[in-house]
Design an enzyme around this catalytic site. Structure first.
Site, PDB file in Angstrom:
ATOM      1  N   HIS A  30     -31.820 -17.371 157.243  1.00  0.00           N
ATOM      2  CA  HIS A  30     -30.663 -16.718 156.043  1.00  0.00           C
ATOM      3  C   HIS A  30     -29.545 -17.552 156.155  1.00  0.00           C
ATOM      4  CE1 HIS A  30     -33.428 -13.350 156.039  1.00  0.00           C
ATOM      5  NE2 HIS A  30     -32.779 -12.952 154.948  1.00  0.00           N
TER       6      HIS A  30
ATOM      7  N   GLU B 128     -40.403 -13.890 144.203  1.00  0.00           N
ATOM      8  CA  GLU B 128     -39.566 -15.149 143.893  1.00  0.00           C
ATOM      9  C   GLU B 128     -40.417 -15.985 143.097  1.00  0.00           C
ATOM     10  OE1 GLU B 128     -39.475 -14.042 147.018  1.00  0.00           O
ATOM     11  OE2 GLU B 128     -37.246 -13.801 147.195  1.00  0.00           O
TER      12      GLU B 128
END
Lengths: 324, 354
Positions: free
Chosen positions: A129, A60
């Site tokens: 998530h 990321e």
């Protein structure tokens, strides 16, 4: 006019901007060959080629670093962070680099950059998530924060985000990807910092974002049958914030409710309540009320997740109790 | 040149220095004017940072700063090899990286002193020197962050077909942070035109890098694992650095992808303004002070027949330029308080609501 899913609207919005401006590129994990883990970017690789639609490693920091460097040097990247929770992995690049660079360099560096991500719960994915993190971003000077709640707005706000010369965090609600609505044909371009009154009403103002917008609207219809007339505003953009529309509504109705998916502590609703208390206090007929997720990470089991994220029933009950 | 500087068993960090009279590059293919230019640049970096230190001691510079005294040959060697439109990504120890791209001294000193005529109007300070017009795309104060950002500039240059190369400087301590590893893999995967330059000054802030790193060359030893070509170079020999820089920049420009170079050097002072560097063995410090890049280069230029008087004249010209820059900086106005609220956004302001 065609009916479009929220997820298909994402691809349409990106394609609209990539067609218009060859400086726009898309970069992220699984966005190219796989068409996105949520199928929000299918067909873009075939249409725009591997130089502009780029699959990346699971890295990321590398993704957002690449997007930032590209934005500094003349391109207009759209980067995807697959799940909003993963922003935590890359928070240095977002907060210390992307958000601060224009200011630190006294305006020398411009970062026309969009970071899109799947935000929010309702898919039973568990705590890592599912969370809604727009509050994190809202607290950082230098980031613009957008959350569309309809397929049409996905296209229009994506266009606004890509055309913005400032970095925009574009929070797609992953619990809404399958939702459908009519989207006008042709180019759609919205403006950042504009909220939309989804349902005019006179008894109270209800502010909502993302998945909470359809829930607030459903609650409003149920309460309408009981003679309560709610005005529901889709905030859409937390930064910049359309306080004009919001405060004008609160002044008119005299009542304020916020419906938030994030935990209550320092949620965006707290900021809006504070602004209303500060600026239209004498127009208020009662203390504002925040309807939020409790201060917990999101659980996985359906019954548990449904019990903490505000649902139509809780919204109805809370507003009814306060208004009647 | 590969330079086996030290064997570096765990816990031992006394470096083995090359011979004092380093003749390896005496007959390198560099003309006289290039060499005099490199010498002048070394003097500029040295004298300006010494002045910055003096201004600190007189409390005219606030906050902190991280000097690269003793490490000048790396910036100077690379700066002279770069095209004007190439990109530099610097660290918080970035005065030399910035100046070596041709950024004038006065706005740099004024920025350190927090003046309106500073490079960043006083909003950035020592650790964030940036000059877009000189290709200096920032100095980054979070270890490792700029390696991944440098990739983005390189990706952009590649997509635009501009032929620009990105040079990204970083310290030895950076090699143990995740972003370093993400960046190297990413650069190699897309064959980006980027040159990673590790300035190995032997200390990760206050701790010897060898004490907390399992390989002797913290950057170069790891590059191959990511598919990057790497080499080490004597970071105190400006000719060695300059020649390597020319070669690596040419490779990147030719589309041959990224590379990594570890330039072995030493900082004369501590990590930052607050650090006298007492944790370093006296013998080690003395040895490296003797192996100073400027002393080394003067020796070479002397052997090549450049009269000392000519070098002394350069020293004096640079001193005059530093004095002049200091006066310009000192006479700069305090920043307008209103500027604290500008340039959060592209419209020039900071307003977040209507």
């Amino acid at each position: 006019m065609a009916e479009l899913t929220y997820r298909a609207a994402v691809a349409r919005g990106i394609a609209q901007e990539m067609d218009r401006d060859e400086r726009v590129l898309l970069i992220g994990e699984d966005v190219a060959g796989a068409g996105g883990v949520f199928k929000t970017t299918p067909g873009l690789l075939e249409r725009f080629g591997p130089r502009r639609v780029i699959d990346t490693p699971i890295a990321e920091q590398a993704i957002l670093g690449a997007a930032m460097g590209a934005a500094m040097t003349g391109l207009r990247p759209i980067a995807e962070i697959m799940f909003a929770d993963f922003f935590a992995v890359t928070w240095d690049i977002v907060v210390n680099q992307i958000a601060k660079t224009r200011y630190m360099t006294n305006g020398q560096v411009t970062l026309p950059l969009v970071i899109k991500t799947g935000n929010g719960g309702n898919l039973r994915f568990g705590a890592q998530h599912s969370q809604s993190i727009e509050n994190w971003a809202m607290a950082v000077p230098g980031l613009k924060v957008v959350t569309p709640s309809t397929p049409r707005d996905v296209v229009g706000l994506m266009a606004a985000a890509v055309r913005s010369d400032d970095p925009v965090l574009f929070f797609e609600h992953k619990g809404m990807y399958a939702s459908k609505a009519d989207v006008p044909d042709g180019e759609i371009v919205d403006a950042l910092g504009t909220s939309v009154i989804r349902r005019p009403g006179t008894d109270a103002t209800v502010l909502a974002l993302g998945l909470m917008v359809p829930r607030a609207l459903e609650a409003a219809e149920m309460l309408a049958s009981e003679g309560i007339d709610l005005e529901v505003i889709d905030v859409r953009s937390l930064v910049p914030l359309d306080t004009r529309t919001i405060l004008e509504s609160v002044s008119r109705t005299g009542r304020l409710f916020t419906v938030e998916e994030n935990p209550q502590l320092l949620g965006w609703g707290a900021e809006l309540v504070a602004i209303a208390s500060d600026e239209v206090f004498w127009d208020l007929d009662a203390p504002p009320v925040r309807i939020t997720t409790p201060h917990v990470p999101l659980p996985s089991a359906a019954a548990l997740e449904d019990s903490v994220i505000p649902g139509v029933e809780r919204i109805v009950q809370t507003i009814r109790k306060r208004l009647v | 040149m590969s330079w086996p500087l030290q064997t570096h068993p765990y816990g031992e960090h006394a470096p083995v220095l090359p011979p004092m009279e380093n003749r390896d590059f005496d007959h390198a293919a560099l003309d006289r004017s290039t060499r005099l230019g490199l010498y002048r640049r070394l003097q500029e970096l040295r004298q300006l940072e010494k002045r910055a230190y003096d201004l600190f001691m007189r409390n005219l510079v606030k906050g902190t700063s991280h000097l690269s005294l003793g490490m000048e040959a790396i910036s100077a060697g690379f700066g002279a090899a770069m095209r004007p439109d190439d990109y530099t990504f610097a660290t918080y120890r970035g005065h030399a990286h910035t100046l070596s791209r041709g950024v004038p001294m006065a706005p740099v000193l004024a920025e350190l002193m927090g003046r309106a005529n500073g490079l960043l109007g006083g909003k950035g300070g020592s650790m964030h020197l940036t000059s877009v017009e000189h290709g200096v795309l920032g100095s980054y104060a979070i270890i490792g962050a700029h390696l991944v950002i440098a990739n983005g500039a390189a990706l952009s240059a590649q997509l635009r077909g501009s032929g620009q190369v990105t040079v990204c400087f970083f310290g030895d301590g950076t090699t143990n942070i995740g972003a370093f590893h993400e960046a190297l893999n990413f650069a190699a995967v897309y064959s980006l035109p980027v040159v990673f330059v590790c300035e190995n000054n032997h200390y990760m802030e206050y701790t010897p890098i060898g004490d907390i790193t399992a390989v002797p060359r913290p950057a170069a030893d790891r590059a191959a694992a990511y598919g990057l070509a790497s080499r080490t170079v004597d970071g105190n020999d400006v000719d060695a650095v300059h020649l390597a820089a020319q070669e690596l920049l040419a490779q990147a420009r030719a589309g041959e992808g990224p590379s990594l170079i570890e330039a072995v050097t030493y900082r004369h002072g501590g990590h930052s303004r607050a650090d006298p560097g007492k944790y370093r063995p006296d013998k080690e410090v003395r040895a490296w002070l003797d192996y100073d890049p400027i002393t080394l280069y003067r020796g070479r230029l002397g052997r090549l027949g450049v009269p000392a008087a000519e070098l002394d004249a350069i020293d004096r010209e640079v001193a005059a330029a530093v004095d002049e820059a200091t006066e310009i900086a000192r006479n700069g106005a305090e920043p307008d308080i209103a500027s604290a609220l500008t340039d959060v956004w592209a419209d020039g302001g900071s307003s977040w609501r209507n």
